[in-house]
Scaffold this motif. Structure first.
Motif, mmCIF file in Angstrom:
data_model
loop_
_atom_site.group_PDB
_atom_site.id
_atom_site.type_symbol
_atom_site.label_atom_id
_atom_site.label_comp_id
_atom_site.label_asym_id
_atom_site.label_seq_id
_atom_site.Cartn_x
_atom_site.Cartn_y
_atom_site.Cartn_z
ATOM 1 N N TYR A 6 1.123 -1.075 -0.148
ATOM 2 C CA TYR A 6 0.327 -0.200 -0.145
ATOM 3 C C TYR A 6 0.899 1.203 0.097
ATOM 4 C CZ TYR A 6 -3.731 -2.799 1.322
ATOM 5 O OH TYR A 6 -5.012 -4.090 1.119
ATOM 6 N N ALA A 7 0.587 2.168 -0.805
ATOM 7 C CA ALA A 7 1.445 3.310 -0.883
ATOM 8 C C ALA A 7 0.852 4.587 -1.633
ATOM 9 C CB ALA A 7 2.580 2.748 -2.035
ATOM 10 N N LEU A 8 0.918 5.723 -1.026
ATOM 11 C CA LEU A 8 1.362 7.052 -1.902
ATOM 12 C C LEU A 8 1.802 7.377 -3.190
ATOM 13 C CD1 LEU A 8 -0.892 9.208 -1.798
ATOM 14 C CD2 LEU A 8 1.036 10.142 -0.041
ATOM 15 N N TRP A 32 -2.664 1.941 -4.303
ATOM 16 C CA TRP A 32 -2.528 3.014 -4.265
ATOM 17 C C TRP A 32 -3.495 3.743 -4.020
ATOM 18 C CZ3 TRP A 32 1.917 4.803 -6.042
ATOM 19 C CH2 TRP A 32 2.505 3.867 -7.035
ATOM 20 N N VAL A 33 -3.452 4.693 -2.619
ATOM 21 C CA VAL A 33 -3.740 4.869 -2.091
ATOM 22 C C VAL A 33 -3.631 6.554 -1.667
ATOM 23 C CG1 VAL A 33 -3.284 3.258 0.054
ATOM 24 C CG2 VAL A 33 -2.057 5.258 -0.486
ATOM 25 N N GLY A 34 -5.692 7.048 -1.737
ATOM 26 C CA GLY A 34 -5.345 8.610 -1.511
ATOM 27 C C GLY A 34 -4.579 9.800 -0.703
ATOM 28 N N ALA A 35 -4.564 10.197 -0.959
ATOM 29 C CA ALA A 35 -3.563 11.296 -0.187
ATOM 30 C C ALA A 35 -4.178 11.734 0.789
ATOM 31 C CB ALA A 35 -3.647 12.719 -0.923
ATOM 32 N N VAL A 43 -6.285 0.619 4.295
ATOM 33 C CA VAL A 43 -5.401 0.752 4.623
ATOM 34 C C VAL A 43 -5.409 0.283 6.088
ATOM 35 C CG1 VAL A 43 -3.205 1.260 5.563
ATOM 36 C CG2 VAL A 43 -3.514 2.197 2.950
ATOM 37 N N LYS A 44 -6.323 0.801 6.596
ATOM 38 C CA LYS A 44 -6.441 1.099 8.203
ATOM 39 C C LYS A 44 -7.570 -0.396 8.264
ATOM 40 C CE LYS A 44 -8.285 2.175 12.105
ATOM 41 N NZ LYS A 44 -7.222 3.050 13.389
ATOM 42 N N ARG A 45 -8.130 -1.113 7.499
ATOM 43 C CA ARG A 45 -8.525 -1.972 7.991
ATOM 44 C C ARG A 45 -7.213 -3.774 8.166
ATOM 45 N NH1 ARG A 45 -9.117 -6.849 5.326
ATOM 46 N NH2 ARG A 45 -8.986 -6.254 3.265
#
Length: 79
Positions: A6-8, A32-35, A43-45
């Protein structure tokens, strides 16, 4: 092997992990994660927090954050 990162986009810490995975020849999926932290529910999960990078190694039951720890894990375990 089932490895997910998981990355930004534009995150230097995420890029460090990405390079370590590529250098080690590890096949992995990029998520890809949101800003905004509030948009990082996936990601939290999986990790219990909203920061990135986060590496999930499903085969070994490992989920970890912090780029230095992930790079060390990649070099010791996945290379």
């Amino acid at each position: 092997m089932s490895v997910r990162l998981y990355a930004l986009d534009g995150c230097p810490f995420c890029e460090t992990v990405h390079e370590a995975l590529n250098d080690a020849g590890v096949a992995y999926e990029m998520e890809w994660v949101g800003a905004l932290h509030s948009e990082r529910n996936e990601v939290k999960r999986v990790s219990g927090q909203r920061g990135v990078p986060v590496l999930v190694d499903e085969d070994r039951g490992v989920t970890m954050a912090e780029s230095a720890n992930i790079v060390e894990y990649v070099e010791r375990t996945l290379a």
